[in-house]
Design an enzyme around this catalytic site. Structure first.
Site, PDB file in Angstrom:
ATOM      1  N   SER A  52      41.217  42.010  47.946  1.00 12.22           N
ATOM      2  CA  SER A  52      41.185  40.565  47.681  1.00 12.22           C
ATOM      3  C   SER A  52      39.783  40.247  47.171  1.00 12.22           C
ATOM      4  CB  SER A  52      41.416  39.808  48.990  1.00 12.22           C
ATOM      5  OG  SER A  52      41.060  38.440  48.868  1.00 12.22           O
TER       6      SER A  52
ATOM      7  N   TYR B 216      40.128  38.349  58.399  1.00 11.52           N
ATOM      8  CA  TYR B 216      40.648  38.790  57.090  1.00 11.52           C
ATOM      9  C   TYR B 216      39.503  39.287  56.215  1.00 11.52           C
ATOM     10  CZ  TYR B 216      43.338  38.326  52.686  1.00 11.52           C
ATOM     11  OH  TYR B 216      43.980  38.539  51.488  1.00 11.52           O
TER      12      TYR B 216
END
Ligand code: NAD
Length: 260
Positions: free
Chosen positions: A142, A155
């Site tokens: 990401s 995350y």
């Protein structure tokens, strides 16, 4: 292009993983699907993918947050296809909270699902890839593996960790025919992001359109979502022979987010 290659795509019953599985199948690879879902829907998905694939399609229900189940997933793919040539570590979950309130069990679940699962899967497939002197490992990371945003501590820590893992593995196997790379998408409209739109709309009392424009895409200069098929095409490219010198890379596909 990927005929006679066999792939595992973790978390491929939805979103980006499903798009990657479809694209690898279209490129000729055998694909082992993985992820959660209801039995009838999963059977339908396997039939649909097999119809659009030039390779074979199988499914394994491993919960990748559990190391023994990751090992079982790899063993099942080796048994079904004879080898695992392509590993796409894609499974992921999100949890949003200020760090001091972050529930410990949510922190652990995010690390186990994203970072630890990638380690266990790479560890299980590498001996076979090295023996055959060919392999492709792609970690779906990401932009949050490269930059941070508030309230996503677990995350972002896991995604930064995946990039460290990618680089280390790439160096360890650099003299073999195995590559290991990370792809780093900006926002892609998938069920994971739909959940964030809903919760942000509730928290800020905003419309769906305002949340998309002013919250989610605020940092994405293109002001549009990255498409699943764009991420899938990048992964297929990294799996091909033209990408054999690309290794240890963390490639943004983020509409300019990390150019700032
Ligand atoms: P999604 O929620 O649509 O799909 C997630 C998939 O992972 C599902 O198939 C789910 O069943 C599976 N999964 C979750 N936990 C699992 C577990 N313990 N064991 C096995 N499977 C499990 O999400 P998505 O948006 O497609 O995200 C896929 C990956 O892409 C994630 O790693 C995510 O962090 C990353 N990513 C997403 C975006 C985005 O904007 N959607 C952006 C950058 C990176």
């Amino acid at each position: 292009m990927l005929e006679n290659k066999s792939a595992i795509v973790t978390g491929s019953t939805s979103g980006i993983g499903l798009g990657i599985a479809r694209a690898l199948g279209r490129a000729g690879a055998n694909v082992m699907l993985n992820g959660f879902g209801e039995t009838t829907a999963l059977e339908r998905l396997c039939r649909e993918l097999a119809a659009g694939s030039r390779g074979r399609v199988a499914y394994h229900a491993a919960d990748v947050s559990r190391p023994a189940e990751v090992r079982a997933l790899v063993a099942a793919a080796e048994q079904a296809f004879g080898a695992v040539d392509l590993l796409v570590n894609n499974a992921g979950i999100q949890f949003v909270s200020p760090v001091e309130d972050f529930p410990e069990e949510r922190w652990t679940a995010v690390q186990d699902t994203i970072l630890n699962s990638s380690f266990h899967a790479i560890r299980a497939v590498l001996p076979g890839m090295k023996r055959r002197n060919w392999g492709r490992i792609v970690n779906v990371v990401s932009v949050h593996g490269l930059v941070a945003s508030p309230f996503k501590a677990a995350y972002i820590a896991a995604k930064h960790g995946q990039i460290g893992l990618t680089r280390t593995v790439a160096l360890e196997v650099a003299e073999t025919g195995v590559t290991c790379n990370a792809v780093c998408p900006g926002y892609v409209l998938t069920p994971l992001v739909e959940g964030q739109i809903e919760s942000q709309a509730k928290v800020h009392n905003l419309s769906r359109e305002r949340v998309i424009r002013d919250v989610l895409l605020a940092a994405q200069p293109s002001k549009r979502f990255v498409e699943i098929d764009e991420v899938a095409a990048l992964v297929v490219f990294l799996c091909g022979d033209a990408a054999k010198s690309i290794t240890g890379a963390a490639i943004p596909i983020d509409g300019g987010w990390t150019a700032r």
